[in-house]
Design a protein around this motif. Sequence first.
Motif, PDB file in Angstrom:
ATOM      1  N   UNK A 286     -32.048 -19.980  38.062  1.00  0.00           N
ATOM      2  CA  UNK A 286     -31.199 -20.174  37.102  1.00  0.00           C
ATOM      3  C   UNK A 286     -30.724 -19.014  35.785  1.00  0.00           C
ATOM      4  N   UNK A 287     -29.298 -19.066  35.847  1.00  0.00           N
ATOM      5  CA  UNK A 287     -28.916 -18.087  34.673  1.00  0.00           C
ATOM      6  C   UNK A 287     -28.372 -18.959  33.621  1.00  0.00           C
ATOM      7  N   UNK A 288     -29.027 -18.838  32.562  1.00  0.00           N
ATOM      8  CA  UNK A 288     -28.693 -19.568  31.211  1.00  0.00           C
ATOM      9  C   UNK A 288     -28.084 -18.515  30.184  1.00  0.00           C
ATOM     10  N   UNK A 289     -26.790 -18.378  30.125  1.00  0.00           N
ATOM     11  CA  UNK A 289     -26.065 -17.455  29.240  1.00  0.00           C
ATOM     12  C   UNK A 289     -26.036 -17.823  28.160  1.00  0.00           C
ATOM     13  N   UNK A 290     -26.394 -16.827  26.913  1.00  0.00           N
ATOM     14  CA  UNK A 290     -26.113 -17.107  25.613  1.00  0.00           C
ATOM     15  C   UNK A 290     -24.570 -16.926  25.233  1.00  0.00           C
ATOM     16  N   UNK A 291     -24.085 -18.108  24.590  1.00  0.00           N
ATOM     17  CA  UNK A 291     -22.789 -18.149  24.518  1.00  0.00           C
ATOM     18  C   UNK A 291     -22.611 -18.585  22.758  1.00  0.00           C
ATOM     19  N   UNK A 292     -23.364 -18.647  22.238  1.00  0.00           N
ATOM     20  CA  UNK A 292     -23.204 -19.266  20.779  1.00  0.00           C
ATOM     21  C   UNK A 292     -22.503 -18.395  19.722  1.00  0.00           C
ATOM     22  N   UNK A 293     -22.142 -18.799  18.705  1.00  0.00           N
ATOM     23  CA  UNK A 293     -21.520 -17.832  17.703  1.00  0.00           C
ATOM     24  C   UNK A 293     -21.300 -18.977  16.422  1.00  0.00           C
ATOM     25  N   UNK A 294     -21.090 -18.414  15.309  1.00  0.00           N
ATOM     26  CA  UNK A 294     -20.903 -19.070  14.139  1.00  0.00           C
ATOM     27  C   UNK A 294     -19.468 -19.754  14.101  1.00  0.00           C
ATOM     28  N   UNK A 295     -18.627 -19.516  15.062  1.00  0.00           N
ATOM     29  CA  UNK A 295     -17.149 -19.787  14.874  1.00  0.00           C
ATOM     30  C   UNK A 295     -17.253 -20.712  16.283  1.00  0.00           C
ATOM     31  N   UNK A 296     -16.749 -21.933  16.130  1.00  0.00           N
ATOM     32  CA  UNK A 296     -16.867 -23.041  17.011  1.00  0.00           C
ATOM     33  C   UNK A 296     -15.594 -22.404  18.522  1.00  0.00           C
ATOM     34  N   UNK A 297     -14.580 -21.913  17.949  1.00  0.00           N
ATOM     35  CA  UNK A 297     -13.460 -21.716  18.803  1.00  0.00           C
ATOM     36  C   UNK A 297     -14.083 -20.314  19.505  1.00  0.00           C
ATOM     37  N   UNK A 298     -14.906 -19.171  18.885  1.00  0.00           N
ATOM     38  CA  UNK A 298     -15.422 -18.205  19.611  1.00  0.00           C
ATOM     39  C   UNK A 298     -16.478 -18.743  20.692  1.00  0.00           C
ATOM     40  N   UNK A 299     -17.239 -19.695  20.208  1.00  0.00           N
ATOM     41  CA  UNK A 299     -18.338 -20.417  21.277  1.00  0.00           C
ATOM     42  C   UNK A 299     -17.697 -20.740  22.446  1.00  0.00           C
ATOM     43  N   UNK A 300     -16.548 -21.622  22.186  1.00  0.00           N
ATOM     44  CA  UNK A 300     -15.740 -22.166  23.388  1.00  0.00           C
ATOM     45  C   UNK A 300     -15.358 -20.784  24.309  1.00  0.00           C
ATOM     46  N   UNK A 301     -14.818 -19.908  23.595  1.00  0.00           N
ATOM     47  CA  UNK A 301     -14.272 -18.839  24.423  1.00  0.00           C
ATOM     48  C   UNK A 301     -15.466 -18.224  25.428  1.00  0.00           C
ATOM     49  N   UNK A 302     -16.528 -17.985  24.566  1.00  0.00           N
ATOM     50  CA  UNK A 302     -17.759 -17.234  25.471  1.00  0.00           C
ATOM     51  C   UNK A 302     -18.277 -18.191  26.317  1.00  0.00           C
ATOM     52  N   UNK A 303     -18.215 -19.600  26.011  1.00  0.00           N
ATOM     53  CA  UNK A 303     -18.733 -20.493  27.101  1.00  0.00           C
ATOM     54  C   UNK A 303     -18.069 -20.686  28.488  1.00  0.00           C
ATOM     55  N   UNK A 304     -16.637 -20.617  28.072  1.00  0.00           N
ATOM     56  CA  UNK A 304     -15.749 -20.693  28.978  1.00  0.00           C
ATOM     57  C   UNK A 304     -15.765 -19.369  30.198  1.00  0.00           C
ATOM     58  N   UNK A 305     -16.237 -18.177  29.314  1.00  0.00           N
ATOM     59  CA  UNK A 305     -16.235 -16.993  30.315  1.00  0.00           C
ATOM     60  C   UNK A 305     -17.512 -17.209  30.992  1.00  0.00           C
ATOM     61  N   UNK A 306     -18.606 -17.604  30.615  1.00  0.00           N
ATOM     62  CA  UNK A 306     -19.834 -17.912  31.304  1.00  0.00           C
ATOM     63  C   UNK A 306     -19.823 -18.759  32.398  1.00  0.00           C
TER      64      UNK A 306
END
Length: 293
Positions: free
Chosen positions: A73-93
């Motif tokens: 499994x690949x578990x990608x780090x996608x967190x941020x201190x901005x919720x909108x940015x976290x959503x963007x990085x999580x979508x990309x993952x």
Amino acid sequence: MSKFRGAFVAIVTPFTDGQLDEQGLQDLIEFQIANGTHGIVPCGTTGESATLTHAEHRRVVELTVKTVAGRVPVLAGTGSNSTAESIELTRAAKEAGADGALLITPYYNKPSQEGLYQHFKAVAAAVDIPIILYNVPSRTAVNMLPETVARCAQIANIVGVKEATADLNQISQVIRLCPKGFAIMSGDDFTSMPTVMIGGTGVISVTSNVEPKDMAAMMDAALAGDIAKAQELHYKLLPLMQAMFIDTNPVPAKTALMMMGKIKSGLPRLPLYKMNEANEEKLKKVLVGYGLV
């Protein structure tokens, strides 16, 4: 049974002349898989996510997924201190094909427990991917309480937590309050074996960067209830675990990998800086003692 089980490596991001070393990353992934690592975590703290551009972040996740090719499994780090940015990085993952997303509690802005819950709820609602929460108060200035983790655990696609409090009391509370099957992964190498002994499912490890085989074997033994073997490996690995934190993570891990000939350059990105000579000597002594160099 959760796929987030065993020893996952919080893999370093190798740079050459300050640029992403793609071949170096692929080589590290192959080294990990050949030595029995149970999962790969790109773009975590150890992967210097804080100094990756969004384009680099996406590239590291894509390249990891492509190189791993479904073997673990690949578990990608996608967190941020901005919720909108976290959503963007999580979508990309998710688009890259990651098996899950690791989301750190928002750092620096110090949200309340309700703020933490609403943050994770918003990301989980926006992206349908398995999410592992990540609690590391020493870096974020906020401690997500067991009650908040348990609330988040009621959300269908929030499937686990990486607990890096190094507090077995808090970890016990999280295990007690969360549903069966919720993955509880240690975020500290030192507490990985005891975390599994009290009901955890594994570790997201820095030490696995340099000694994936023994970290995976320790987790296998602990999960199988082989206390004697797990303890023996814990104490064998302890000096190495300690050496990984004689400077800010991931500076020692990258320096060690360079000494071992696994990456071309061990240099982190500023504001992290190379180790001083005294610490480098200490690190080398431990690596020589372990038979890694």
